[in-house]
Design a protein around this motif. Sequence first.
Motif, mmCIF file in Angstrom:
data_model
loop_
_atom_site.group_PDB
_atom_site.id
_atom_site.type_symbol
_atom_site.label_atom_id
_atom_site.label_comp_id
_atom_site.label_asym_id
_atom_site.label_seq_id
_atom_site.Cartn_x
_atom_site.Cartn_y
_atom_site.Cartn_z
ATOM 1 N N THR A 1 2.998 2.624 2.723
ATOM 2 C CA THR A 1 4.681 3.088 3.149
ATOM 3 C C THR A 1 4.626 4.486 1.730
ATOM 4 O OG1 THR A 1 7.098 3.162 1.751
ATOM 5 C CG2 THR A 1 5.762 2.264 0.587
ATOM 6 N N GLN A 2 4.951 5.431 2.137
ATOM 7 C CA GLN A 2 5.292 6.771 1.767
ATOM 8 C C GLN A 2 5.998 6.339 0.332
ATOM 9 O OE1 GLN A 2 5.525 10.515 4.126
ATOM 10 N NE2 GLN A 2 4.980 8.917 5.727
ATOM 11 N N TYR A 3 6.495 6.162 -0.032
ATOM 12 C CA TYR A 3 7.628 5.646 -0.914
ATOM 13 C C TYR A 3 7.400 4.768 -1.967
ATOM 14 C CZ TYR A 3 10.377 8.293 2.611
ATOM 15 O OH TYR A 3 10.894 9.457 3.248
ATOM 16 N N PHE B 1 1.167 -0.751 0.256
ATOM 17 C CA PHE B 1 -0.012 0.165 -0.068
ATOM 18 C C PHE B 1 0.962 1.679 -0.163
ATOM 19 C CE2 PHE B 1 -3.003 -3.309 2.374
ATOM 20 C CZ PHE B 1 -3.948 -3.154 1.793
ATOM 21 N N GLN B 2 0.546 1.849 -1.292
ATOM 22 C CA GLN B 2 2.112 3.295 -1.128
ATOM 23 C C GLN B 2 1.002 4.442 -1.681
ATOM 24 O OE1 GLN B 2 2.697 4.752 -4.217
ATOM 25 N NE2 GLN B 2 3.699 6.424 -3.005
ATOM 26 N N LYS C 1 -2.879 4.455 4.523
ATOM 27 C CA LYS C 1 -2.209 2.906 4.546
ATOM 28 C C LYS C 1 -2.390 1.489 5.426
ATOM 29 C CE LYS C 1 1.479 5.241 3.948
ATOM 30 N NZ LYS C 1 1.455 6.380 3.903
ATOM 31 N N SER C 2 -2.135 2.529 7.348
ATOM 32 C CA SER C 2 -2.350 2.279 8.366
ATOM 33 C C SER C 2 -3.573 1.256 8.412
ATOM 34 C CB SER C 2 -2.047 2.690 9.012
ATOM 35 O OG SER C 2 -0.969 3.438 9.622
ATOM 36 N N TYR C 3 -4.529 2.154 7.865
ATOM 37 C CA TYR C 3 -5.803 1.122 8.384
ATOM 38 C C TYR C 3 -6.024 0.176 6.822
ATOM 39 C CZ TYR C 3 -11.382 1.044 8.121
ATOM 40 O OH TYR C 3 -12.586 0.565 8.818
ATOM 41 N N LEU C 4 -5.476 -0.089 5.504
ATOM 42 C CA LEU C 4 -5.809 -0.925 4.911
ATOM 43 C C LEU C 4 -4.892 -2.084 5.628
ATOM 44 C CD1 LEU C 4 -5.888 1.624 1.721
ATOM 45 C CD2 LEU C 4 -7.410 -0.402 2.534
#
Length: 248
Positions: free
Chosen positions: A202-204, A106-107, A114-117
Motif C-alpha cells: 500500500t501507499q498509505y 509493505f508501505q 512494493k509489488s515486487y516484494l
Amino acid sequence: MSLLDSETKRKLREMGVTSLVDAFEVQDDTLTLGMVFEERVKLAVDDAHATFTHAKVEGLIRRAGLRYPNADLRRVDMLEQRGLDRGVISQLGTCQFITRQQNVVFQGFTGSGKSYLGSALAKQACQHRYRAHYVRMPDLEESWATARDRPAGKEKWLRKYAAFTLLVIDEWLLDSPDDSVRGMLLELLERRYDTTSTVFCTQYAKKDWHQRLGGGVHADAIMDRIVHNTIWIETGGTNMREHTAMTT
C-alpha cells in the motif's frame, strides 16, 4: 542399464510414478557401479522426489498469479535510500511468519518496489510448498462484484480466498471501498485471522487506513484483524523503476 524390465516400467507408469522410472532410466552405470540394489533404489527415489518437488513448486508458482513471476527476495535491491533491513527481509524468506500466522505490510510511495516484494514473498512461500495467491485490490473487488450475482457465489468466493495460506493484496486501499467491499473485507479477514497470513502492499500509512476504510465500526473491525500481529516494512520514497532504468 536399467534394472527394470519393460513390464515393470509399464506398471510403474500406470501407477503414476513415471518420474521414478525415468530416474532409473538415466542412472549412470559408471557412477552406480558397485552399489547394491537397495542403494540404487534409494538414489532413484531421491532423484524422482526432487523432480516431483520441483514440479509441485513450479505449479504453485504458476497458479499464484504473481505480478512479477521472476521476483526473488535474494535479488532485492538494498539501495541505502530505501532503508530496508536486510535482516528483516532474510527473516521473511524463512516463511516463519506464515507458521506464526503473522501478516506483512509493505508501505511506501509509488514505484518503491512494493509489488515486487509482495510477488517475491509469495514466490518464496510457494518454494516452501505453501499455497499463495497474488491479487490487486481493484481485481479483488471486481471478482467479488461478479461473485455476488451468482447463486451461493459469495460463500464460494469467500471460501476460495480464505483458503490461501498466503494472500498478497496489492494496491491495498488504492480506492476507498464501498459498503459491500467493506463487508467483504471484514468477513474475509475474519476467516483468515489467526489461521493464515496476508500481505498488504500500500501507499498509505497505517494512520490513514481508518479514514480510507470509511471510519466507523467496519473500519475498527477490519483494522483490528490486521494491525495486532503484523510486520510493518516501509519501502521508502525511492522510485525503483526510475533507479533500475538509470542503471541498465
